[in-house]
Write an enzyme that holds these catalytic residues in place. Structure first.
Site, PDB file in Angstrom:
ATOM      1  N   ALA A  63       0.853  -1.182   0.000  1.00  0.00           N
ATOM      2  CA  ALA A  63       0.000   0.000   0.000  1.00  0.00           C
ATOM      3  C   ALA A  63       0.891   1.236   0.000  1.00  0.00           C
ATOM      4  CB  ALA A  63      -0.861  -0.007   1.250  1.00  0.00           C
ATOM      5  N   GLY A 102      -0.841  -5.115  -0.044  1.00  0.00           N
ATOM      6  CA  GLY A 102      -1.817  -4.866  -1.091  1.00  0.00           C
ATOM      7  C   GLY A 102      -1.372  -5.430  -2.436  1.00  0.00           C
ATOM      8  N   GLU A 105      -2.366  -8.910  -2.457  1.00  0.00           N
ATOM      9  CA  GLU A 105      -3.834  -8.975  -2.510  1.00  0.00           C
ATOM     10  C   GLU A 105      -4.335  -8.762  -3.936  1.00  0.00           C
ATOM     11  OE1 GLU A 105      -4.415  -6.214   0.879  1.00  0.00           O
ATOM     12  OE2 GLU A 105      -5.720  -7.779   1.673  1.00  0.00           O
ATOM     13  N   GLU A 125       1.385  -6.894   6.820  1.00  0.00           N
ATOM     14  CA  GLU A 125       0.630  -5.811   7.478  1.00  0.00           C
ATOM     15  C   GLU A 125       0.727  -5.851   8.995  1.00  0.00           C
ATOM     16  OE1 GLU A 125      -0.320  -7.456   4.858  1.00  0.00           O
ATOM     17  OE2 GLU A 125      -1.408  -6.154   3.475  1.00  0.00           O
TER      18      GLU A 125
END
Ligand code: NAD
Length: 698
Positions: A63, A102, A105, A125
């Site tokens: 992210a 992310g 993901e 995370e």
């Protein structure tokens, strides 16, 4: 079209390439660009399959954490992912470098994944006090099964391409990401393979649905060491949703938990720590572009506790070491300990079976300081006596090659004075490692008066190379960490004279989140060291002296502030110590009082923060966050409290200054008077964080 994501079509294959240096982080622009390009590829009738790949050194590495804490910008990552997952045409993630957070993901929402052989895939995370908030906790268990998913999500450590392939996270290991992805896409089209949506595939969850212990024991193994941290437990719960709930419900609950953690104090502190560590490698006052001197070989003087651990850290990173001792006997002992240490790690599966031999081969053990000749960096780790250090540095000046960086691992001694023994003080600095040096991550880089900028840069960059966290500090007694620790030690000892017991003080400190209290730490280090030094200096400390006079030197004698059962390091409260304290107090005519846990905590922490303020005012540390880095990586300060200076800001500097003033009066201890900088900030209603980086903060 997007600036940072573009779509190219190679006849039937649409290649979507993210190009947002340095690490293709998932900024709003990248999310928007992916969404737009995938939609365009889906709309193009010529395109039959889509490859999602990245330019530059890595796949999407995570992210964009600078967006955290700010109002969310559309599109939301989950919307982008459902566009990918619901695409009627197969989408293939082609991964190189690191697919983290992310980034992974995104890959998990694709129908297939391929990766180059050096790629790493992970959901870290939890290390920022968070959990994967865009389906990672729901899709990864469906891709690799709950056991490995727990390891990756609750532990936060990435896996390599080979393991990912074995576990079914990727389909193939490819040569180049874009070309490999394209070839794979053509295969999918030619073979008419179905769209593989992880959301619809519960096959790998069946075993854990039938027998939940597969999941719970994997969680227990990882959370038993997560002392006070909320995120690992929340992450484990989220993996549990994948097992227990339909996909969409699990996704919703994951999102709720993610948002809760995002605003938690713990995650804020952990994200602060992440930035503090990065900031610490920027050295104040060094001209931009200053280059590190090349370091091919390191010489380490002394193969004792520290020299051995430092040598291991270099060999672990593949750097050849000349390890120098005064005699064959000492050398043999030092090398033997290192070998045993590595062998124990290999036996536990922590390193490959052939690693101990390979690492030992990088270490050339020799007798005599003249052997420093071919080293680019010399680290001295001999006895902590100025006379010995001076003699060693005098010889280093004689034998070391011109331009070699000469570092001392001294804990307290004045590096300027040591540097004066050489004709090249510009090359001299401190590299203060922490014990055990092969484990502890901190390295205080001590900048002396004449240290050259490029020598400093060399020390910082080599410390990073061997996976340490460097923090640049100035010369003073004990530098940053030990200087602050001394204030805590002083109060801990005083509390015993007022009525507290060692186990009470230690319990308050460990409950706060430190790995050990001051008395258990004293027992570990050995109480005789301080006793001898007090005797040399003609200083008394009645309780500590009485313990040593009774032969209680700490763990090494099985007794200190605590007692220890044979072969155990677990401190057990000892009635004999209580008796000894009572007798000492009676002899000195001191009366005991009930000391509250609140007072203990304040007197353990606030004097350290006060010292931290003095350290900042003197410019010994350039920024409050550098002090926090020292405590996080050198002393096990709980990461969810950010570091002492960060924590002080959350408590409020006015409260801390007021309490210090009260204790100064109550205990007649002028050293507890609030430092001028602390007082000034408190009076102005400011925080340490408000101080500009690099300022002397006077
Ligand atoms: P140690 O006694 O375990 O080891 C010192 C070694 O240096 C011995 O093996 C000795 O034979 C060798 N030595 C002495 N003079 C030498 C010379 N002229 N040439 C080559 N070798 C020589 O001590 P240690 O605990 O490893 O401490 C070393 C240094 O590290 C000290 O300055 C200490 O303050 C510092 N330090 C120690 C710790 C700790 O927790 N032990 C932590 C940080 C820093």
């Amino acid at each position: 079209m997007s600036e940072v994501v573009k779509l190219e079509s190679h006849d039937i294959v649409g290649i979507v390439t993210v190009d947002s240096p340095p690490v293709n982080a998932l900024s709003a622009a990248v999310r928007g660009g992916i969404l737009e390009c995938v939609k365009a590829a889906v709309a193009d009738p010529a395109i039959k399959a889509i490859v999602l790949t990245c330019a530059g050194r890595t796949f999407i590495a995570g992210a964009d954490i600078t967006e955290f804490g700010k109002p969310p910008k559309p599109p939301a990552l989950n919307d982008v992912l459902s566009e990918i997952e619901n695409s009627p045409k197969p989408v293939i993630a082609a991964i190189h470098g690191t697919a983290l957070g992310g980034g992974l993901e995104v890959a998990l929402a694709c129908h297939y994944r391929v990766a180059t052989k050096d790629a790493k895939l992970g959901l870290p995370e939890v290390k920022l006090g968070l959990l994967p908030g865009a389906g990672g906790t729901q899709r990864l268990p469906r891709a690799v099964g709950p056991e490995l998913a727990v390891k990756m999500i609750v532990g936060g450590d990435p896996i390599g391409a080979a393991e990912a392939h074995k576990a079914g996270l990727i389909e193939e290991i490819v040569e180049g990401p874009a070309s490999g992805g394209e070839a794979f896409a053509r295969k999918v089209v030619a073979e008419g393979r179905p769209l593989r949506k992880l959301r619809d595939d519960d096959s790998k969850l069946a075993a854990a649905k039938a027998d939940r212990s597969i999941f719970t024991s994997a969680v227990a193994a990882l959370t038993k060491k997560s002392r006070g941290l909320e995120a690992p437990l929340a992450a484990a719960d989220a993996v549990g949703y994948a097992i227990d709930l339909p996909f969409d419900e699990g996704l919703k609950k994951e999102r709720e938990d993610f948002l809760r953690l995002l605003t938690s104090d713990q995650s804020k502190a952990q994200r602060y720590a992440f930035f503090a560590e990065r900031e610490a490698s920027k050295i104040a006052g060094v001209p931009e572009g200053t280059k590190s001197r090349p370091v091919q070989r390191v010489a380490i003087i002394g193969a004792g506790t520290m020299g051995g651990g430092i040598a291991m850290s270099f060999a672990n990173a593949g750097v050849p070491v000349t390890l120098i001792e005064t005699g064959e006997e000492q050398l043999k002992r030092g090398l033997g300990i290192m070998q045993k240490n590595w062998e124990a790690t290999a036996a536990r599966g922590g390193i490959p079976a052939d690693a101990p031999a390979k690492r030992m081969a990088l270490i050339n053990g020799v007798v005599g300081l003249e052997n420093v000749r071919d080293a680019d960096l010399v680290i001295e780790a001999v006895f902590e006596t100025m006379a010995v250090k001076k003699e060693v540095f005098g010889k280093l000046d004689q034998f070391a090659k011109p331009g070699a960086v000469l570092a001392s691992n001294t804990s307290y001694l004045n590096i300027d004075e040591i540097a004066k023994q050489t004709s090249r003080p510009q090359d001299v600095l401190g590299m203060h490692f922490f014990s055990p040096a092969n484990v502890m991550k901190l390295c205080e880089i001590v900048r002396a008066e004449k240290t050259a900028p490029d020598a400093l840069v060399t020390a910082v960059s080599i410390a990073r190379k061997i996976a340490k966290v460097p923090a640049v500090v100035g010369v003073c007694d004990g530098f940053v960490g030990n200087r602050m620790l001394a204030q805590r030690g002083k109060q801990a000892e005083k509390l015993l004279f007022e009525g507290a017991l060692p186990q009470q003080v230690d319990a308050v400190v460990t409950k706060f989140g430190m790995p050990m209290g001051p008395f258990a730490m004293g027992d570990l280090a050995g109480l005789d060291i301080g006793w001898r030094s007090r005797k040399d200096r003609g200083i008394k400390s009645e309780i500590a002296d009485a313990l040593c006079e009774a032969g209680r030197f700490g763990q090494k004698t099985g007794k200190g502030y605590y007692k220890y059962e044979a072969g155990s390091r677990a401190p057990l409260p000892d009635p004999d110590v209580e008796k000894l304290i009572d007798e000492t107090l009676a002899r000195l005519g001191l009366k005991k009082r009930v000391v509250s846990d609140e007072e203990i905590l304040e007197r353990m922490m606030y004097p350290m923060i006060n010292e931290g303020a003095k350290i900042l005012a003197e410019g010994i540390a350039a920024r409050p966050s550098d002090i926090d880095v020292v405590w996080l990586y050198g002393y096990g300060w709980p990461i969810y409290r950010g570091g002492p200076m960060y924590w002080a800001d959350t408590v409020g500097l006015k409260h801390i200054a007021d309490r210090l003033a009260v204790y100064a009066k109550e205990t007649s201890d002028p050293s507890l008077e609030p430092a001028p900088l602390l007082k000034k900030l408190a009076d102005e209603g400011r925080t340490f964080a408000s101080l500009a980086a690099g300022s002397k903060a006077a």
